[in-house]
Design an enzyme around this catalytic site. Structure first.
Site, PDB file in Angstrom:
ATOM      1  N   GLN A   1      13.508  -4.787  -5.116  1.00  0.00           N
ATOM      2  CA  GLN A   1      12.880  -5.606  -6.167  1.00  0.00           C
ATOM      3  C   GLN A   1      12.964  -4.978  -7.559  1.00  0.00           C
ATOM      4  O   GLN A   1      13.155  -5.680  -8.547  1.00  0.00           O
ATOM      5  CB  GLN A   1      11.415  -5.910  -5.797  1.00  0.00           C
ATOM      6  CG  GLN A   1      10.739  -6.795  -6.833  1.00  0.00           C
ATOM      7  CD  GLN A   1       9.489  -7.464  -6.323  1.00  0.00           C
ATOM      8  OE1 GLN A   1       9.536  -8.265  -5.407  1.00  0.00           O
ATOM      9  NE2 GLN A   1       8.360  -7.136  -6.913  1.00  0.00           N
TER      10      GLN A   1
ATOM     11  N   HIS B   1       0.842  -1.209   0.000  1.00  0.00           N
ATOM     12  CA  HIS B   1       0.000   0.000   0.000  1.00  0.00           C
ATOM     13  C   HIS B   1       0.868   1.247   0.000  1.00  0.00           C
ATOM     14  O   HIS B   1       0.560   2.233  -0.665  1.00  0.00           O
ATOM     15  CB  HIS B   1      -0.918  -0.005   1.229  1.00  0.00           C
ATOM     16  CG  HIS B   1      -1.938  -1.099   1.208  1.00  0.00           C
ATOM     17  ND1 HIS B   1      -3.279  -0.882   1.388  1.00  0.00           N
ATOM     18  CD2 HIS B   1      -1.800  -2.429   1.015  1.00  0.00           C
ATOM     19  CE1 HIS B   1      -3.932  -2.032   1.311  1.00  0.00           C
ATOM     20  NE2 HIS B   1      -3.051  -2.982   1.088  1.00  0.00           N
TER      21      HIS B   1
ATOM     22  N   TRP C   1      -0.311  -6.968  -6.700  1.00  0.00           N
ATOM     23  CA  TRP C   1      -0.504  -6.094  -7.862  1.00  0.00           C
ATOM     24  C   TRP C   1       0.733  -5.252  -8.161  1.00  0.00           C
ATOM     25  O   TRP C   1       1.074  -4.998  -9.310  1.00  0.00           O
ATOM     26  CB  TRP C   1      -1.739  -5.215  -7.676  1.00  0.00           C
ATOM     27  CG  TRP C   1      -2.072  -4.373  -8.876  1.00  0.00           C
ATOM     28  CD1 TRP C   1      -2.202  -3.018  -8.906  1.00  0.00           C
ATOM     29  CD2 TRP C   1      -2.315  -4.832 -10.225  1.00  0.00           C
ATOM     30  NE1 TRP C   1      -2.520  -2.601 -10.175  1.00  0.00           N
ATOM     31  CE2 TRP C   1      -2.593  -3.694 -11.018  1.00  0.00           C
ATOM     32  CE3 TRP C   1      -2.325  -6.081 -10.840  1.00  0.00           C
ATOM     33  CZ2 TRP C   1      -2.873  -3.762 -12.380  1.00  0.00           C
ATOM     34  CZ3 TRP C   1      -2.601  -6.154 -12.204  1.00  0.00           C
ATOM     35  CH2 TRP C   1      -2.868  -5.006 -12.950  1.00  0.00           C
ATOM     36  N   ASN C   2       1.468  -4.844  -7.107  1.00  0.00           N
ATOM     37  CA  ASN C   2       2.690  -4.069  -7.370  1.00  0.00           C
ATOM     38  C   ASN C   2       3.719  -4.935  -8.084  1.00  0.00           C
ATOM     39  O   ASN C   2       4.342  -4.505  -9.061  1.00  0.00           O
ATOM     40  CB  ASN C   2       3.287  -3.538  -6.061  1.00  0.00           C
ATOM     41  CG  ASN C   2       2.344  -2.564  -5.395  1.00  0.00           C
ATOM     42  OD1 ASN C   2       2.154  -1.459  -5.883  1.00  0.00           O
ATOM     43  ND2 ASN C   2       1.718  -2.989  -4.308  1.00  0.00           N
ATOM     44  N   SER C   3       3.896  -6.160  -7.607  1.00  0.00           N
ATOM     45  CA  SER C   3       4.850  -7.064  -8.255  1.00  0.00           C
ATOM     46  C   SER C   3       4.415  -7.338  -9.693  1.00  0.00           C
ATOM     47  O   SER C   3       5.258  -7.428 -10.594  1.00  0.00           O
ATOM     48  CB  SER C   3       4.946  -8.383  -7.479  1.00  0.00           C
ATOM     49  OG  SER C   3       5.489  -8.142  -6.203  1.00  0.00           O
TER      50      SER C   3
HETATM   51  N1  UDP Z   1       9.320  -5.740  -2.484  1.00  0.00           N
HETATM   52  C1  UDP Z   1      10.627  -5.307  -2.324  1.00  0.00           C
HETATM   53  N2  UDP Z   1      11.561  -6.218  -1.928  1.00  0.00           N
HETATM   54  C2  UDP Z   1      11.285  -7.523  -1.703  1.00  0.00           C
HETATM   55  C3  UDP Z   1       9.945  -7.958  -1.891  1.00  0.00           C
HETATM   56  C4  UDP Z   1       8.987  -7.037  -2.288  1.00  0.00           C
HETATM   57  O1  UDP Z   1      10.943  -4.125  -2.524  1.00  0.00           O
HETATM   58  O2  UDP Z   1      12.205  -8.270  -1.347  1.00  0.00           O
HETATM   59  C5  UDP Z   1       8.305  -4.738  -2.893  1.00  0.00           C
HETATM   60  C6  UDP Z   1       7.807  -5.006  -4.287  1.00  0.00           C
HETATM   61  O3  UDP Z   1       8.651  -4.379  -5.233  1.00  0.00           O
HETATM   62  C7  UDP Z   1       6.382  -4.449  -4.244  1.00  0.00           C
HETATM   63  C8  UDP Z   1       5.986  -4.579  -2.769  1.00  0.00           C
HETATM   64  O4  UDP Z   1       7.174  -4.843  -2.038  1.00  0.00           O
HETATM   65  O5  UDP Z   1       6.383  -3.078  -4.619  1.00  0.00           O
HETATM   66  C9  UDP Z   1       5.038  -5.734  -2.526  1.00  0.00           C
HETATM   67  O6  UDP Z   1       3.780  -5.397  -3.032  1.00  0.00           O
HETATM   68  P1  UDP Z   1       2.869  -6.468  -3.757  1.00  0.00           P
HETATM   69  O7  UDP Z   1       1.591  -5.789  -4.125  1.00  0.00           O
HETATM   70  O8  UDP Z   1       3.594  -7.113  -4.870  1.00  0.00           O
HETATM   71  O9  UDP Z   1       2.631  -7.602  -2.690  1.00  0.00           O
HETATM   72  P2  UDP Z   1       2.188  -7.591  -1.119  1.00  0.00           P
HETATM   73  O10 UDP Z   1       3.453  -7.482  -0.348  1.00  0.00           O
HETATM   74  O11 UDP Z   1       1.266  -6.425  -0.915  1.00  0.00           O
HETATM   75  O12 UDP Z   1       1.527  -8.910  -0.956  1.00  0.00           O
END
Ligand code: UDP
Length: 475
Positions: free
Chosen positions: A354, A15, A372-374
């Site tokens: 990431q 978020h 959704w971010n991934s």
């Molecule tokens: N992320 C990161 N490093 C990691 C794992 C995830 O920076 O080792 C970031 C990734 O780039 C994304 C966010 O954390 O922007 C995760 O958001 P996502 O919607 O993909 O999944 P959630 O964590 O909400 O399930």
């Protein structure tokens, strides 16, 4: 009066990131002032050592938190999840009202609140303060459309078949769907169910949108997607709710050159990146030879799933970089042996940058939980995916990846686990020399170009964001 947007977000990584990217984009493309606000807990993780009442500035955006009454974080081992909703709502709305008064006193009156989709109550606070508001939907438009139809007549059909993941049906403006493609919270059957707490937050948002629509003020919902990607889905509620695609909101360095403005690309990590030299490790690998595996910030992986990963790793011809969150490891101490073996076979880190990993030429595919971010980050980096959706919107996101031709969904067995053989099959499609991988890369490259075009000056999302700011100024 000078425009001042207050971007309000929940303190979870998935978020915080899109809220941060929206805040910076607003600040850079307009002359408006922008304040980013998450809970005191999230703010402290983003800015260790900062006091809760201290305004942090980064040259683009100001940061000032609110209190949701969980200032040391929500811990399901201590806090009652069923009390969460009422406590979160009443503390956060009182704190938001105080924040607005404080910004008034500082001579920085807020003119528009952009609130995360879980904060349905924030529109009421904005109204009582005489301030405009808009919702920020940080999942795909397809997921908005599914919730919309669920709350407008399709709940009976969905509830009647929720036990059968392969039951097929149609909803307007959406591709043919199976139950497993729906947001998992729609499968909530009783108030005893933990997810009913989250389902309630979505239900309230759609009640608020209906109420505003009945008052003939078609509410604006900014969506983290782009018009070219979800054309039909964005038309779901034409004339009722105004869905405005302004994404993809991903790290700017993935979309454009930010060499001259490194601070603009500053990250909002809630976890410290692992100190292991994983970038150097990647640098030493041949082009498209590494499988990147991550389940994001929230999903905990089942013990057997980890074992299947390790079994796959042992036999895989590809190297892998795998993110396993420390708190998940601690929660599942018995996994240590499997993780040690994984470490011997590849690189296991607790948290990585990431965006830098996905844009590294050594990375050939992304085994992802489909947050959704991934999903958007892999799209703008042109990286094919293997989809292992876990919960919330991830089943829908996996379906979208298949529709775009950029991903392959791994099938689970009777225990809900993807076996090593299935992983091998999917990774082979995404990485191997066969036509499938080349086709996925071509699709991924095409979407990458369209995504960049959408946020470039004059692109569809850029125009939408500017139009939103202009409309907010004129009313
Ligand atoms: N992320 C990161 N490093 C990691 C794992 C995830 O920076 O080792 C970031 C990734 O780039 C994304 C966010 O954390 O922007 C995760 O958001 P996502 O919607 O993909 O999944 P959630 O964590 O909400 O399930």
């Amino acid at each position: 009066m000078a425009q001042h947007f207050l971007v309000l977000t929940y303190p979870a990584q998935g978020h915080v990131n899109p809220a941060l990217h929206l805040s910076r984009r607003l600040a850079r493309t307009t002359s408006a002032r922008v304040t980013f606000s998450t809970s005191i807990y999230g703010h402290r993780l983003m800015f260790p050592g900062s006091a809760a009442d201290e305004i942090v500035e980064d040259g683009f955006v100001s940061y000032l938190p609110f209190s949701d009454d969980y200032d040391d974080g929500f811990d399901p081992n201590i806090h009652c999840p069923f009390e969460f909703h009422d406590r979160f709502r009443s503390a956060s709305s009182a704190s938001l009202a105080a924040l607005l008064r404080r910004l008034d006193e500082l001579g920085r009156p807020v003119t528009c609140i952009i609130y995360n989709m879980l904060f349905a109550w924030a529109g009421d606070v904005a109204r009582s303060h005489g301030v405009r508001s808009a919702v920020y939907w940080i999942q795909p438009a397809a997921v908005f459309a599914i919730y919309y139809h669920y709350f407008h007549g399709y709940d009976g059909l969905i509830k009647a078949h929720s036990h059968d993941p392969f039951f097929e049906f149609n909803l307007p403006n959406l591709p043919p769907l199976k139950i497993r493609d729906l947001p998992s919270f729609l499968g909530t059957t009783s108030n005893e169910d933990l997810y009913s707490v989250l389902f309630k937050l979505f239900e309230q948002l759609f009640q608020v949108l209906d109420r505003e629509e009945a008052d003939s003020t078609a509410p604006t919902v900014l969506v983290n997607t782009f018009g070219e990607l979800e054309t039909e889905m964005l038309a779901v509620s034409a004339g009722k709710v105004k869905l405005l695609p302004v994404g993809p909101m991903v790290p700017p360095s993935l979309l454009e050159a930010v060499k001259d403005e490194p601070e603009f690309d500053a990250r909002g990590d809630l976890f410290r990146p692992d100190e292991k030299k994983y970038m150097e490790w990647l640098d030493a690998k041949p082009k498209r030879s590494v499988v990147y595996v991550s389940f994001g910030s929230l999903a905990a992986i089942k013990k057997r799933q980890v074992e299947e990963f390790v079994r796959w790793l042992r036999e895989s011809e590809w190297a892998s970089l795998w993110v396993v969150r420390k708190d998940h490891k601690q929660a599942q101490g018995e996994l240590e042996a499997a993780l040690r073996e994984a470490e011997a076979e590849g690189m296991v880190v607790e948290w990585c940058a990431q965006g830098r990993v996905l844009s590294h030429p050594a990375v050939g595919c992304f085994v992802t939980h489909c947050g959704w971010n991934s999903t958007l980050e892999s799209l703008v980096c042109g990286v094919p995916t293997v989809a292992l959706p876990q919960w919330t919107d991830q089943g829908t996101n996996a379906l979208l990846m298949e529709m775009w031709g950029t991903g392959v969904r791994a099938e689970v067995d009777a225990e809900g686990v993807v076996a090593a053989e299935e992983l091998r099959r999917c990774v082979e499609i995404a990485m191997g020399g066969g036509g499938g991988a080349a086709e996925m890369r071509r699709s991924a490259e095409m979407w990458k170009d369209k995504a960049r075009g959408a946020v470039a000056e004059g692109g569809s999302s850029d125009r939408n964001l500017r139009a939103f700011v202009a409309a907010a100024a004129s009313k």
